[in-house]
Design a protein around this motif. Sequence first.
Motif, PDB file in Angstrom:
ATOM      1  N   LEU A 229       0.834  -1.214   0.000  1.00 24.50           N
ATOM      2  CA  LEU A 229       0.000   0.000   0.000  1.00 24.50           C
ATOM      3  C   LEU A 229       0.865   1.260   0.000  1.00 24.50           C
ATOM      4  O   LEU A 229       0.593   2.217  -0.732  1.00 24.50           O
ATOM      5  CB  LEU A 229      -0.951  -0.015   1.204  1.00 24.50           C
ATOM      6  CG  LEU A 229      -1.971  -1.161   1.233  1.00 24.50           C
ATOM      7  CD1 LEU A 229      -2.830  -1.102   2.492  1.00 24.50           C
ATOM      8  CD2 LEU A 229      -2.861  -1.141  -0.019  1.00 24.50           C
ATOM      9  N   LYS A 230       1.921   1.262   0.824  1.00 21.36           N
ATOM     10  CA  LYS A 230       2.813   2.425   0.855  1.00 21.36           C
ATOM     11  C   LYS A 230       3.488   2.626  -0.499  1.00 21.36           C
ATOM     12  O   LYS A 230       3.656   3.766  -0.975  1.00 21.36           O
ATOM     13  CB  LYS A 230       3.859   2.269   1.963  1.00 21.36           C
ATOM     14  CG  LYS A 230       4.745   3.513   2.121  1.00 21.36           C
ATOM     15  CD  LYS A 230       5.688   3.409   3.309  1.00 21.36           C
ATOM     16  CE  LYS A 230       6.555   4.657   3.418  1.00 21.36           C
ATOM     17  NZ  LYS A 230       7.480   4.593   4.584  1.00 21.36           N
ATOM     18  N   ILE A 236       0.034   4.949   5.506  1.00 23.57           N
ATOM     19  CA  ILE A 236      -0.219   3.705   6.266  1.00 23.57           C
ATOM     20  C   ILE A 236      -0.030   3.897   7.768  1.00 23.57           C
ATOM     21  O   ILE A 236      -0.018   2.935   8.536  1.00 23.57           O
ATOM     22  CB  ILE A 236       0.671   2.537   5.760  1.00 23.57           C
ATOM     23  CG1 ILE A 236       2.161   2.866   5.927  1.00 23.57           C
ATOM     24  CG2 ILE A 236       0.330   2.185   4.314  1.00 23.57           C
ATOM     25  CD1 ILE A 236       3.071   1.658   5.797  1.00 23.57           C
ATOM     26  N   GLY A 237       0.117   5.172   8.209  1.00 18.49           N
ATOM     27  CA  GLY A 237       0.249   5.439   9.637  1.00 18.49           C
ATOM     28  C   GLY A 237       1.473   4.759  10.222  1.00 18.49           C
ATOM     29  O   GLY A 237       2.550   4.765   9.629  1.00 18.49           O
ATOM     30  N   ARG A 238       1.283   4.108  11.365  1.00 18.95           N
ATOM     31  CA  ARG A 238       2.399   3.427  12.040  1.00 18.95           C
ATOM     32  C   ARG A 238       2.413   1.927  11.742  1.00 18.95           C
ATOM     33  O   ARG A 238       2.975   1.132  12.491  1.00 18.95           O
ATOM     34  CB  ARG A 238       2.319   3.677  13.556  1.00 18.95           C
ATOM     35  CG  ARG A 238       2.627   5.135  13.932  1.00 18.95           C
ATOM     36  CD  ARG A 238       2.755   5.343  15.436  1.00 18.95           C
ATOM     37  NE  ARG A 238       1.488   5.132  16.128  1.00 18.95           N
ATOM     38  CZ  ARG A 238       1.199   4.072  16.881  1.00 18.95           C
ATOM     39  NH1 ARG A 238       2.073   3.113  17.034  1.00 18.95           N
ATOM     40  NH2 ARG A 238       0.023   3.972  17.478  1.00 18.95           N
ATOM     41  N   SER A 239       1.777   1.540  10.652  1.00 24.42           N
ATOM     42  CA  SER A 239       1.720   0.119  10.281  1.00 24.42           C
ATOM     43  C   SER A 239       3.115  -0.419   9.973  1.00 24.42           C
ATOM     44  O   SER A 239       3.991   0.310   9.523  1.00 24.42           O
ATOM     45  CB  SER A 239       0.845  -0.062   9.034  1.00 24.42           C
ATOM     46  OG  SER A 239      -0.433   0.492   9.230  1.00 24.42           O
ATOM     47  N   PRO A 266      -5.823  -5.398  -0.066  1.00 21.59           N
ATOM     48  CA  PRO A 266      -6.948  -4.871   0.715  1.00 21.59           C
ATOM     49  C   PRO A 266      -7.495  -3.561   0.147  1.00 21.59           C
ATOM     50  O   PRO A 266      -6.733  -2.729  -0.364  1.00 21.59           O
ATOM     51  CB  PRO A 266      -6.345  -4.647   2.104  1.00 21.59           C
ATOM     52  CG  PRO A 266      -5.169  -5.558   2.163  1.00 21.59           C
ATOM     53  CD  PRO A 266      -4.635  -5.618   0.763  1.00 21.59           C
ATOM     54  N   VAL A 267      -8.830  -3.397   0.247  1.00 19.93           N
ATOM     55  CA  VAL A 267      -9.476  -2.118  -0.093  1.00 19.93           C
ATOM     56  C   VAL A 267      -9.859  -1.368   1.180  1.00 19.93           C
ATOM     57  O   VAL A 267     -10.186  -0.191   1.146  1.00 19.93           O
ATOM     58  CB  VAL A 267     -10.712  -2.334  -0.994  1.00 19.93           C
ATOM     59  CG1 VAL A 267     -10.291  -2.918  -2.336  1.00 19.93           C
ATOM     60  CG2 VAL A 267     -11.740  -3.249  -0.320  1.00 19.93           C
ATOM     61  N   ASP A 268      -9.822  -2.083   2.303  1.00 19.92           N
ATOM     62  CA  ASP A 268     -10.029  -1.461   3.617  1.00 19.92           C
ATOM     63  C   ASP A 268      -9.270  -2.289   4.652  1.00 19.92           C
ATOM     64  O   ASP A 268      -8.939  -3.450   4.406  1.00 19.92           O
ATOM     65  CB  ASP A 268     -11.522  -1.339   3.975  1.00 19.92           C
ATOM     66  CG  ASP A 268     -12.229  -2.698   4.081  1.00 19.92           C
ATOM     67  OD1 ASP A 268     -11.683  -3.705   3.546  1.00 19.92           O
ATOM     68  OD2 ASP A 268     -13.319  -2.772   4.674  1.00 19.92           O
ATOM     69  N   ILE A 269      -8.958  -1.681   5.794  1.00 15.86           N
ATOM     70  CA  ILE A 269      -8.227  -2.406   6.836  1.00 15.86           C
ATOM     71  C   ILE A 269      -8.772  -2.073   8.222  1.00 15.86           C
ATOM     72  O   ILE A 269      -9.434  -1.052   8.423  1.00 15.86           O
ATOM     73  CB  ILE A 269      -6.693  -2.129   6.791  1.00 15.86           C
ATOM     74  CG1 ILE A 269      -6.390  -0.661   7.100  1.00 15.86           C
ATOM     75  CG2 ILE A 269      -6.097  -2.541   5.472  1.00 15.86           C
ATOM     76  CD1 ILE A 269      -4.898  -0.392   7.305  1.00 15.86           C
ATOM     77  N   LYS A 270      -8.481  -2.974   9.168  1.00 10.49           N
ATOM     78  CA  LYS A 270      -8.764  -2.704  10.582  1.00 10.49           C
ATOM     79  C   LYS A 270      -7.559  -1.971  11.157  1.00 10.49           C
ATOM     80  O   LYS A 270      -6.418  -2.378  10.897  1.00 10.49           O
ATOM     81  CB  LYS A 270      -8.983  -4.010  11.364  1.00 10.49           C
ATOM     82  CG  LYS A 270     -10.174  -4.833  10.894  1.00 10.49           C
ATOM     83  CD  LYS A 270     -10.421  -6.025  11.806  1.00 10.49           C
ATOM     84  CE  LYS A 270      -9.334  -7.085  11.697  1.00 10.49           C
ATOM     85  NZ  LYS A 270      -9.554  -8.025  10.588  1.00 10.49           N
ATOM     86  N   VAL A 271      -7.792  -0.892  11.907  1.00  9.75           N
ATOM     87  CA  VAL A 271      -6.691  -0.140  12.509  1.00  9.75           C
ATOM     88  C   VAL A 271      -6.924   0.032  14.005  1.00  9.75           C
ATOM     89  O   VAL A 271      -8.053  -0.096  14.500  1.00  9.75           O
ATOM     90  CB  VAL A 271      -6.517   1.254  11.852  1.00  9.75           C
ATOM     91  CG1 VAL A 271      -6.076   1.114  10.415  1.00  9.75           C
ATOM     92  CG2 VAL A 271      -7.798   2.080  11.951  1.00  9.75           C
ATOM     93  N   LYS A 287      -7.972   5.370   2.167  1.00 15.71           N
ATOM     94  CA  LYS A 287      -7.736   6.817   2.183  1.00 15.71           C
ATOM     95  C   LYS A 287      -7.956   7.420   3.569  1.00 15.71           C
ATOM     96  O   LYS A 287      -7.722   8.607   3.781  1.00 15.71           O
ATOM     97  CB  LYS A 287      -8.647   7.505   1.171  1.00 15.71           C
ATOM     98  CG  LYS A 287      -8.285   7.171  -0.273  1.00 15.71           C
ATOM     99  CD  LYS A 287      -9.247   7.796  -1.253  1.00 15.71           C
ATOM    100  CE  LYS A 287      -8.870   7.437  -2.688  1.00 15.71           C
ATOM    101  NZ  LYS A 287      -9.901   7.859  -3.660  1.00 15.71           N
ATOM    102  N   GLU A 288      -8.417   6.576   4.525  1.00 21.43           N
ATOM    103  CA  GLU A 288      -8.777   7.104   5.849  1.00 21.43           C
ATOM    104  C   GLU A 288      -7.882   6.592   6.972  1.00 21.43           C
ATOM    105  O   GLU A 288      -8.231   6.693   8.140  1.00 21.43           O
ATOM    106  CB  GLU A 288     -10.230   6.710   6.185  1.00 21.43           C
ATOM    107  CG  GLU A 288     -11.266   7.207   5.210  1.00 21.43           C
ATOM    108  CD  GLU A 288     -12.640   6.590   5.445  1.00 21.43           C
ATOM    109  OE1 GLU A 288     -13.632   7.313   5.285  1.00 21.43           O
ATOM    110  OE2 GLU A 288     -12.723   5.382   5.793  1.00 21.43           O
ATOM    111  N   ILE A 289      -6.733   6.001   6.626  1.00 24.31           N
ATOM    112  CA  ILE A 289      -5.859   5.443   7.672  1.00 24.31           C
ATOM    113  C   ILE A 289      -5.237   6.597   8.467  1.00 24.31           C
ATOM    114  O   ILE A 289      -4.512   7.418   7.910  1.00 24.31           O
ATOM    115  CB  ILE A 289      -4.748   4.567   7.045  1.00 24.31           C
ATOM    116  CG1 ILE A 289      -5.373   3.399   6.248  1.00 24.31           C
ATOM    117  CG2 ILE A 289      -3.815   4.029   8.128  1.00 24.31           C
ATOM    118  CD1 ILE A 289      -4.382   2.622   5.394  1.00 24.31           C
TER     119      ILE A 289
END
Length: 396
Positions: A229-230, A236-239, A266-271, A287-289
């Motif tokens: 994704l990156k 990707i935040g702190r993933s 993935p098109v969405d993820i759990k954060v 787009k919302e991470i």
Amino acid sequence: MFSKKTVEDIDVTGKTVLVRVDYNVPLDSEGNVTDNTRIKLSLPTLNYLLKKNAKIVLMSHLGRPKDTVEDKYRLTPAAKELEKLIGRPVKKFNEIFSQEIKEYIKNSMKSGDIVMLENLRFNAGEKKNVKEFASELASLADIYVDDAFGAAHRAHASIVGVAEFLPAVSGLLLKKEVEALGELLENPKRPFIAVLGGSKVSDKILVISNLLSKVDSLLLGGGMTYTFLKAQGYEIGRSICEDDQLQYALDMIELAKKNKVKLMLPVDIKVAPEYAENAEKKNVSLKEIPADWEGMGIGEKTTRLYKEEIAKAKTIFWNGPMDVFEFDRFASGTKEIANAIAGSDAITVVGGGDTLAAIKKYGLNDKFTHVSSGGGASMEFLEGKVLPGISALQDK
């Protein structure tokens, strides 16, 4: 087609047979075996040898001792567990090799007796494949049988060294493993789908590139997806991410297009704001991470799309969890994908330590066509590598 001789292809009647098994099993703090799967998997070969009145000399490694005796890694618990499963005594030695052991095997063992040598890795000669050590092991028997698929990618004394001194053939488990995995690479029923997860892209580099020449669809989940994704420009935040693999991720996306493979990310993820069992959970689009949160696994929509793809498959290979499945709160992706594969009418092959832990957790052990006992070995096999433990055996 398995091209090596097996224990069924030679005369073992009344012979002393040295069997390399993989009894690298988990133990609790009291030294009890907590999962005996690997011991159970060796039973078909051992029972075949018993039926032929052979004398059985078992050898294995356990854990990672530092080339010397460490009591917590002794094979005594494995010997006791085997006794229970096979219903006969297993004499366990506290050394790997000695003249006393050699004399006992030669003069005191009777047909149908089973003995077990101490942990092979207590001797530095095992991992270094020292010829003298391999020769000592070989001197204990007439025939060598390798049934340790989980260690077949290691060029160790007990795996390749011994084969220079004795007629060397495959056990029934090793044959079964190679046939099941070989079928995936050589003649899969289509559509053929691979589902790969786990935390690191670097662990799966060669597998991904090899499978992209074999599969119709490749579904990626778990921690490795954040690198992909990156690479495509997402926040990707702190993933977890391997910055040194970003170009590789882009190369694989291009290779998939070139080979007309459907590569699903993935098109969405759990954060979550932190890596913790009871952390707050959100399901977000790519787009919302949030910049200060981290990915914990595939999201709800991704899980649904992956299940739809799995439903079309005729052959499925699965290795690696889709999320942090150790935390029940975040485990829905792995659980649902596991159940979808288990419920499929396709040929299903699963492998890898975390994957086996997941199917055990969800009570799905017997729901797949083949469950591979070798994590690293199955991965190297699927990379297209020749495994030393297999090439050392006699050809048919």
